[in-house]
Design an enzyme around this catalytic site. Structure first.
Site, PDB file in Angstrom:
ATOM      1  N   LYS A  78       0.846  -1.192   0.000  1.00 26.92           N
ATOM      2  CA  LYS A  78       0.000   0.000   0.000  1.00 26.92           C
ATOM      3  C   LYS A  78       0.881   1.242   0.000  1.00 26.92           C
ATOM      4  O   LYS A  78       1.882   1.303   0.728  1.00 26.92           O
ATOM      5  CB  LYS A  78      -0.907  -0.023   1.232  1.00 26.92           C
ATOM      6  CG  LYS A  78      -1.936   1.100   1.303  1.00 26.92           C
ATOM      7  CD  LYS A  78      -2.820   0.910   2.539  1.00 26.92           C
ATOM      8  CE  LYS A  78      -3.888   1.978   2.669  1.00 26.92           C
ATOM      9  NZ  LYS A  78      -4.751   1.759   3.862  1.00 26.92           N
TER      10      LYS A  78
ATOM     11  N   SER B 227      -9.343   1.700   3.001  1.00 24.74           N
ATOM     12  CA  SER B 227      -8.517   2.480   2.104  1.00 24.74           C
ATOM     13  C   SER B 227      -7.482   1.652   1.348  1.00 24.74           C
ATOM     14  O   SER B 227      -6.867   2.114   0.391  1.00 24.74           O
ATOM     15  CB  SER B 227      -7.800   3.579   2.902  1.00 24.74           C
ATOM     16  OG  SER B 227      -6.960   3.025   3.908  1.00 24.74           O
TER      17      SER B 227
ATOM     18  N   SER C 288      -9.762  -0.675   7.149  1.00 25.24           N
ATOM     19  CA  SER C 288      -9.158  -0.676   5.815  1.00 25.24           C
ATOM     20  C   SER C 288      -8.469  -1.974   5.447  1.00 25.24           C
ATOM     21  O   SER C 288      -8.170  -2.201   4.272  1.00 25.24           O
ATOM     22  CB  SER C 288      -8.149   0.478   5.707  1.00 25.24           C
ATOM     23  OG  SER C 288      -8.796   1.720   5.855  1.00 25.24           O
TER      24      SER C 288
END
Length: 599
Positions: free
Chosen positions: A73, A147, A171
């Protein structure tokens, strides 16, 4: 399409059917052709060549993630690529990779690049990015979840075997549910956040996405290494075990919310029945304190932590953030210090109530989300619908629990037909390995396809052996103990726990220097300075003994160990070189007792 589980890749390597270079170049080509807007940046061919060179002279026998592709990420640092947190103006070039990334690299994993996310990890939807909305791996009209959006989609599509995400409000779990994946949000602080752009620093967790719970357990064993440089890090600690029979909590019917998604409600009811078939006993609990705590995350002063994380950047020019991010972070300034303390007191009272409910059971079952939305729906109501998606997730880090999100079927009719549904199991902190073990059993029972690849889940382990099976008893004393990181290597081969006992009083015990996971060395002492050490005996099908032994890295091996009753069984022993730089821990009398001293 190739199966991208860690076991399948390592079997292909060992059989000579595939090389790391062939696999990684193919994965990189697929990532470059991705149309789901999963990636922000990818490594170059030159960087891939350098990464592959680090594997020279090694194999899966000494590198547990040898040649395994993964994604990161883009709020987690990887040396050689910029970290953007999905904001071009914020981007910087890190000198070093994040601590957790370094652990994975040392274990042989190879990163393909950095994935798309909701800007500054603020959102559960995957649409709040200047790099474009990340599309669901099953239906591009729907959100991927966030996210950690790109991290989930890259795994679901088979572009990588696993990925790193982060989780403050959900997330690391919501995207798993929306893409038919396993999402592990471990105990807060067990995976280091050094080198991670914070959202709420006191709550943030680095999380794992994988196709299977077994793969998540393999990565967890490497990633969950204590980092003394991270002030929020926690060392390993023995957690609760889960027996063949266990109690699981479920919210009362009136406390469940599916936001009009009847198909999701039906799948959740079925999930509870499946958990009962696995040995669980359902217990209705009061979910109110959990839901009340969840509201504090965005309606309380914790939103001010999001401003604290990027204060200088935000204050200099808020317009560099997306409008929805400005709305959320900009609202932080209305919270006073007095309000913060009042919220802390309220949270503490809610935690006392929530812990009391959790104490009635070993774990709790909930939906991961009550429903899923289209990208168009989210863009029309960005805050309200995002809030709905956090209904079952926002409280988890505030209350200091660990959780695993698991695939739980597909909607069969209606406008959301074909979209996956997921459940979450959560438990007190340090129950990570127990949840992973139950997650593995859950996947065997469900046998759902792997991510969005369409490939079947194949349970390659044997059934539990009966008296007529040809088996061998193996003594374990460290990371292979029930519920600990490497126990999955026994369970996936059909081994069963048959005895908890102690050695003869002639052994000394050491913690081997370095390495993830932490490992002990058991050494026989003929000079009378040893003592009895707590051990377990596992009965392993003989057909799988060879593959188990082949995976044991030097300086450990298998030899004969004497038990207190005089029996001698096959078990873990070590070469003398294991003691170089090792810490003697004999006085603790066992590995679990030693782990309990680490915090």
């Amino acid at each position: 399409m190739r199966e991208m589980t860690i076991g399948a890749i390592h079997r292909a390597y060992q059989a000579g059917e595939l090389t790391p270079g062939e696999l990684l170049r193919d994965c990189l080509a697929k990532a470059r052709d991705d149309r789901h807007q999963s990636w922000i940046s990818l490594i170059s061919d030159e960087q891939l060549t350098a990464a592959l060179a680090r594997l020279d002279g090694h194999s899966p026998a000494d590198m547990p993630l040898y040649g395994i592709p993964f994604a990161i990420k883009d709020n987690i640092d990887l040396a050689g690529l910029p970290t953007t947190a999905a904001c071009r103006e914020f981007a910087y070039q890190p000198d070093h990779s994040a601590f957790v990334v370094e652990q994975l690299l040392a274990a042989g994993a190879i990163p393909l690049g950095k994935t798309n996310l909701d800007q500054f990890a603020t959102g559960l939807v995957g649409v709040r990015s200047p790099y474009g909305a990340c599309h669901n791996s099953f239906n591009p009209d729907y959100v991927s979840g966030g996210s950690s959006a790109g991290s989930s989609v890259a795994v679901a599509l088979g572009q990588v075997s696993f990925s790193l995400g982060t989780d403050t409000a959900g997330s690391g779990r919501v995207p798993a549910a929306f893409n038919n994946l396993v999402g592990l949000k471990g105990t807060r602080g067990r995976i280091s956040c050094s080198g991670v752009v914070p959202a709420c620093r006191s709550l943030d967790c680095v999380t794992l996405f994988a196709l299977t719970a077994s793969d998540a357990a393999r990565v967890w064993a490497v990633a969950a290494e204590f980092d003394p440089a991270d002030p929020f890090a926690r060392p390993a600690q023995a957690g609760p075990l889960l027996g063949a029979r266990f109690r699981f909590g479920v919210p009362s019917a009136e406390q469940l919310a599916f936001f009009g998604d009847d198909a999701a409600a039906a799948l959740f009811a079925k999930a509870s029945q499946t958990l009962e078939a696995l040995g669980g006993v359902a217990v209705t609990i009061d979910f109110a304190p959990f839901l009340q705590a969840a509201k504090l995350l965005y309606e309380g002063p914790w939103v001010a932590e999001r401003l604290a994380a990027i204060k200088a950047f935000y204050k200099a020019d808020p317009s560099r953030c997306l409008p929805v991010i400005q709305t959320i972070i900009g609202g932080a300034e209305r919270h006073s210090a007095v309000a913060s303390f009042e919220a802390l007191y309220q949270l503490q009272a809610l935690k006392r109530r929530a812990d009391a409910e959790l104490a009635k059971v070993e774990l709790v079952l909930t939906p991961t989300t009550g429903t899923i939305y289209t990208i168009a729906e989210l863009e029309a109501e960005p805050i309200a619908l995002n809030s709905n998606l956090g209904h079952y997730t926002n409280f988890m880090n505030l209350l200091d629990y660990c959780a695993i999100a698991l695939p739980a079927g597909f909607r069969g009719e209606g406008p959301k037909a074909g979209l996956p549904f997921g459940i979450t199991l959560f438990a007190p902190r340090y129950a990570d390995n127990a949840l992973l073990a139950l997650g593995e059993r859950w996947q065997r029972a469900q046998a759902l396809p792997l991510g969005a690849t369409g490939l079947p889940f194949v349970a390659r382990d044997l059934p539990q052996p009966d008296a007529s099976s040809e088996c061998i008893d193996v003594l374990v004393c460290g990371a292979h103990l029930d519920g600990l990181p490497l126990n999955v290597q026994l369970r996936e081969r059909g081994a069963v726990l048959v005895e908890q006992t102690v050695t003869a009083p002639c052994y000394r015990f050491y913690r081997i220097a370095g390495g993830a996971p932490l490992r002990p060395a058991l050494v026989r002492d003929e000079h009378g300075e040893g003592r009895s050490i707590e051990v377990e005996i596992w009965r392993l099908p003989l057909a799988h003994f060879g593959s188990f032994v082949a995976g044991i890295p030097a300086p450990l091996g298998i030899g004969k160990v004497e038990l207190a009753d005089g029996r001698r069984v096959c078990g873990f022993i070590s070469e003398p070189c294991a003691l170089q730089g090792a810490e003697e821990i004999t006085a603790h009398g066992g590995w679990r007792a030693y782990l309990a001293t680490l915090g």
